[in-house]
Design an enzyme around this catalytic site. Structure first.
Site, PDB file in Angstrom:
ATOM      1  N   GLU A  45       0.877  -1.159   0.000  1.00 31.06           N
ATOM      2  CA  GLU A  45       0.000   0.000   0.000  1.00 31.06           C
ATOM      3  C   GLU A  45       0.925   1.224   0.000  1.00 31.06           C
ATOM      4  O   GLU A  45       1.801   1.331   0.850  1.00 31.06           O
ATOM      5  CB  GLU A  45      -0.866  -0.002   1.268  1.00 31.06           C
ATOM      6  CG  GLU A  45      -1.818   1.175   1.266  1.00 31.06           C
ATOM      7  CD  GLU A  45      -2.682   1.270   2.524  1.00 31.06           C
ATOM      8  OE1 GLU A  45      -2.670   0.335   3.347  1.00 31.06           O
ATOM      9  OE2 GLU A  45      -3.333   2.313   2.671  1.00 31.06           O
ATOM     10  N   ARG A 275       5.131 -12.730   9.774  1.00 31.56           N
ATOM     11  CA  ARG A 275       5.852 -11.526   9.381  1.00 31.56           C
ATOM     12  C   ARG A 275       7.179 -11.447  10.111  1.00 31.56           C
ATOM     13  O   ARG A 275       7.371 -12.072  11.158  1.00 31.56           O
ATOM     14  CB  ARG A 275       5.010 -10.279   9.607  1.00 31.56           C
ATOM     15  CG  ARG A 275       4.627 -10.009  11.044  1.00 31.56           C
ATOM     16  CD  ARG A 275       3.470  -9.022  11.134  1.00 31.56           C
ATOM     17  NE  ARG A 275       3.833  -7.681  10.693  1.00 31.56           N
ATOM     18  CZ  ARG A 275       3.222  -7.030   9.699  1.00 31.56           C
ATOM     19  NH1 ARG A 275       2.241  -7.579   9.031  1.00 31.56           N
ATOM     20  NH2 ARG A 275       3.580  -5.812   9.395  1.00 31.56           N
ATOM     21  N   LYS A 285       4.497   0.892   9.577  1.00 25.96           N
ATOM     22  CA  LYS A 285       4.601   2.169   8.854  1.00 25.96           C
ATOM     23  C   LYS A 285       4.034   3.312   9.684  1.00 25.96           C
ATOM     24  O   LYS A 285       4.510   4.431   9.603  1.00 25.96           O
ATOM     25  CB  LYS A 285       3.879   2.064   7.512  1.00 25.96           C
ATOM     26  CG  LYS A 285       4.709   1.333   6.472  1.00 25.96           C
ATOM     27  CD  LYS A 285       4.051   1.380   5.117  1.00 25.96           C
ATOM     28  CE  LYS A 285       3.032   0.277   5.002  1.00 25.96           C
ATOM     29  NZ  LYS A 285       2.575   0.065   3.623  1.00 25.96           N
TER      30      LYS A 285
HETATM   31  P1  ATP Z   1       2.978  -2.266   8.115  1.00 31.28           P
HETATM   32  O1  ATP Z   1       2.188  -3.131   9.056  1.00 31.28           O
HETATM   33  O2  ATP Z   1       4.415  -2.211   8.407  1.00 31.28           O
HETATM   34  O3  ATP Z   1       2.398  -0.932   7.933  1.00 31.28           O
HETATM   35  P2  ATP Z   1       1.664  -3.395   5.896  1.00 31.28           P
HETATM   36  O4  ATP Z   1       1.443  -4.865   5.969  1.00 31.28           O
HETATM   37  O5  ATP Z   1       0.506  -2.540   6.168  1.00 31.28           O
HETATM   38  O6  ATP Z   1       2.927  -3.024   6.745  1.00 31.28           O
HETATM   39  P3  ATP Z   1       1.725  -3.315   3.056  1.00 31.28           P
HETATM   40  O7  ATP Z   1       2.136  -2.196   2.198  1.00 31.28           O
HETATM   41  O8  ATP Z   1       0.297  -3.682   3.083  1.00 31.28           O
HETATM   42  O9  ATP Z   1       2.238  -2.978   4.505  1.00 31.28           O
HETATM   43  O10 ATP Z   1       2.607  -4.588   2.781  1.00 31.28           O
HETATM   44  C1  ATP Z   1       2.936  -5.087   1.519  1.00 31.28           C
HETATM   45  C2  ATP Z   1       3.307  -6.524   1.641  1.00 31.28           C
HETATM   46  O11 ATP Z   1       4.408  -6.681   2.518  1.00 31.28           O
HETATM   47  C3  ATP Z   1       2.169  -7.341   2.219  1.00 31.28           C
HETATM   48  O12 ATP Z   1       2.018  -8.517   1.448  1.00 31.28           O
HETATM   49  C4  ATP Z   1       2.608  -7.660   3.623  1.00 31.28           C
HETATM   50  O13 ATP Z   1       2.110  -8.889   4.021  1.00 31.28           O
HETATM   51  C5  ATP Z   1       4.131  -7.652   3.497  1.00 31.28           C
HETATM   52  N1  ATP Z   1       4.729  -7.266   4.768  1.00 31.28           N
HETATM   53  C6  ATP Z   1       4.537  -6.130   5.466  1.00 31.28           C
HETATM   54  N2  ATP Z   1       5.220  -6.149   6.625  1.00 31.28           N
HETATM   55  C7  ATP Z   1       5.887  -7.331   6.660  1.00 31.28           C
HETATM   56  C8  ATP Z   1       6.764  -7.963   7.604  1.00 31.28           C
HETATM   57  N3  ATP Z   1       7.111  -7.370   8.747  1.00 31.28           N
HETATM   58  N4  ATP Z   1       7.251  -9.179   7.298  1.00 31.28           N
HETATM   59  C9  ATP Z   1       6.922  -9.787   6.146  1.00 31.28           C
HETATM   60  N5  ATP Z   1       6.104  -9.250   5.223  1.00 31.28           N
HETATM   61  C10 ATP Z   1       5.580  -8.044   5.466  1.00 31.28           C
HETATM   62 MG    MG Z   2      -1.277  -3.437   4.886  1.00 34.24          MG
END
Ligand code: ATP
Ligand code: MG
Length: 575
Positions: A45, A275, A285
């Site tokens: 995102e 994760r 984020k």
């Molecule tokens: P955050 O929780 O840090 O804001 P998010 O999951 O909201 O991260 P996205 O932009 O939706 O961020 O993530 C893009 C991809 O990266 C998704 O498929 C998510 O599952 C993966 N991802 C995000 N954080 C992690 C992590 N700590 N370990 C592994 N994969 C991750």
């Molecule tokens: Mg997300």
């Protein structure tokens, strides 16, 4: 011995270890599923910069596409921006995400997609579900919806608007789209089951009204699909075969399945993994944005952040990050990786590949009284002690030098083997010198200079008479050295899990000493032309890189990537 070889860093670097996801894909290929294709995607995102957790997902998804290139139906990995929330998303984030993925060494080719490109299709699908009696417009407020939802132990209640006629729903949804209602006045909900044990299936919201401009669709829409109504269908539209996501989406899977089944469209297989968490940092984020916006760090690329932009600026290499991601593995079990392991991966890469140089961080002037005033000698020093192929560098030597202030002690304790009054040490690849006199500032008592003498017979660093010295110091020639600013970075937090206690602001655990800026440092003259981002081992000090933003040929700035050894491991042992 053999076991040791298998576990060696070299072995891990060349082969991606197997994992349960590969086992699933192998089975699918053997069964001839998906016409033998492996199509994955990385779906960020665009509401912030990528962090090392995202790198795990990038390496996993792009790594699968790379490793299954021989699949009968081909393989590829898409980059898809899940841009369903117009309020928090910006072009700056999209640009940085693309730059980061490329920097890590991956390429999505022509497969760059945006969920917002599917808004028309999603709208049609919503209408299709309304027609089938599977979706309805609800007038309940967000708060009412929440209170009607029930809890894990109590079923939810049906909304009084749940049984609207198809015609009424179609007309209302159209009116929502046309901007007839203010934000929050109505939503479109899936009509599933308010008593489902899975809360995600209790008539989830599909569309909300939001009079906001979208960075790509502008003012075309004032209703936006929810992430849950977008994600699965986006995967489906792109023909994704294996939709790999983190564990928190496991409970959403039945909902994604429900949507694609109702719509009778391609059904990607969702696979969840744990994760990445790393201690001594934060990885959401939202928290990273808070640090950036409140000025606790200099920006998203602050070298103390676990963002890819920050790690890059810190001097991390794509290879080090990829090795890290391969080695931590992929599993279904939540765990926390030690920050020391990430540091170890960059150290290992830089130890092997970074040329050596000498830099004096805290200079102390040394005058060699018996060395001729105007003589300059060029010493050859290897760029790498174990890799002669890297060649040599030339280091000028003259009468006035700088050594590290902490390499001298007037009254040395027992185990101090460096310079002291009357004692002899080796200057790396030059001569033995002996300290004859300590010159102090008469006012402050501070040591301002050492008067020393050298032994011309020790040229190159050894004595023909076989006498030994216990210490070898790095040094630079005062007349030739370049001034530099050196930024010493340390961990951003002083506790392993800054977010552990929900009652305590994670920012109270910030490390006040996470950045130390040293000015007036002296580096060897060969570094004058070092390109932005080039990396070095400063002998006896650690790994450093030329700051890609602030360094200029007339104002060198180096960032410490890592110390030579893990200094935190020792501290933790003492606790
Ligand atoms: P955050 O929780 O840090 O804001 P998010 O999951 O909201 O991260 P996205 O932009 O939706 O961020 O993530 C893009 C991809 O990266 C998704 O498929 C998510 O599952 C993966 N991802 C995000 N954080 C992690 C992590 N700590 N370990 C592994 N994969 C991750
Ligand atoms: Mg997300």
């Amino acid at each position: 011995m053999e076991n040791k070889d298998e576990n060696s860093p070299e072995a891990a670097a060349v082969s991606t270890p197997g994992n349960f996801i590969r086992t699933i894909i192998d089975k699918d290929l053997a069964a001839g599923k998906n016409h033998g294709a492996v199509i994955t995607r990385f779906p960020p995102e665009p509401n912030g910069y990528l962090h090392i957790g995202h790198a795990k997902s990038i390496c996993l998804n792009f790594g699968l596409a790379r490793d299954y290139a021989g699949a009968p139906g081909g393989s590829r990995c898409h980059l898809r921006f899940d841009d369903t929330n117009p309020v928090k998303e910006e072009q700056e984030y999209i640009d940085s995400i693309k730059e980061n993925v490329r920097w890590l060494g991956f390429d999505w080719g022509e497969h760059e997609y945006y969920a917002s490109d599917y808004f028309d299709r999603l709208f049609q699908w919503a209408v299709q579900l309304i027609r089938a009696g599977k979706a309805y417009v609800d007038d309940l407020s967000a708060e009412e919806i929440r209170s009607y939802r029930g809890t894990l132990t109590e079923p939810g209640k049906n909304s009084p608007f749940r049984d609207r006629s198809v015609e009424e729903n179609l007309a209302l949804f159209e009116a929502m789209k046309n901007g007839d209602f203010p934000d929050g006045a109505k939503v479109l909900r899936a009509r599933i089951d308010m008593a489902s044990p899975n809360l995600n299936l209790r008539d989830p919201v599909m569309y909300r009204i939001l009079h906001a401009s979208h960075h790509r669709t502008g003012d075309k829409w004032c209703i936006y699909p929810m992430y849950d109504f977008t994600h699965g269908q986006s995967d489906s539209l792109e023909g994704i075969t294996h939709s790999i996501c983190t564990l928190e989406f496991e409970d959403h899977r039945p909902l994604y399945d429900w949507f694609v089944e109702q719509l009778e469209i391609h059904h990607p297989q969702q696979i969840e993994f744990a994760r990445l968490n790393i201690n001594f940092t934060v990885m959401s984020k939202r928290r990273l944005l808070e640090l950036v916006e409140n000025g606790h760090v200099s920006g998203w690329d602050d070298p103390r952040l676990p963002t890819l932009a920050g790690l890059r600026r810190r001097g991390y290499t794509p290879v080090a990050i990829r090795n890290f991601c391969d080695r931590i593995g992929v599993s279904k079990k939540e765990s926390c990786v030690d920050m020391g392991f990430l540091e170890c991966c960059v150290r290992e890469d830089l130890d092997r590949n970074a040329p050596r140089a000498m830099a004096v961080l805290n200079p102390l002037r040394v005058v060699i009284d018996n060395y001729p005033e105007n003589r300059v000698e060029d010493f050859e020093a290897p760029l790498h002690p174990n890799d002669p192929a890297m060649g040599n560098r030339v280091v000028p030597f003259s009468r006035v030098l700088y050594i590290e202030r902490e390499d001298f002690m007037e009254e040395p304790p027992k185990k101090f083997f460096r310079l002291a009054p009357g004692r002899e040490v080796r200057l790396r690849c030059a001569y033995f010198i002996r300290c004859d006199e300590v010159v102090k500032d008469p006012g402050t008592g501070e040591i301002v200079e050492l008067r020393c003498s050298y032994d011309p017979a020790t040229r190159g660093g050894s004595a023909p008479d076989g006498r030994k010295v216990k210490g070898t110091l790095h040094w630079v020639s005062a007349a030739h050295a370049l001034d530099a600013e050196i930024r010493l970075y340390d961990r951003l937090f002083v506790v392993p899990n800054p977010s552990a206690d929900k009652e305590v602001d994670f920012k109270t655990h910030l490390n006040p000493e996470s950045l130390q800026v040293l000015t007036g440092c002296k580096v060897e003259p060969g570094l004058a032309d070092a390109a932005a981002e080039s990396r070095f081992q400063f002998e006896r000090q650690g790994y450093f890189c030329v700051d890609r933003i602030d360094s200029a040929s007339d104002r060198l700035v180096f960032n410490r990537t890592a110390t030579l050894r893990d200094s935190w491991a020792k501290l933790e042992d003492k606790d």
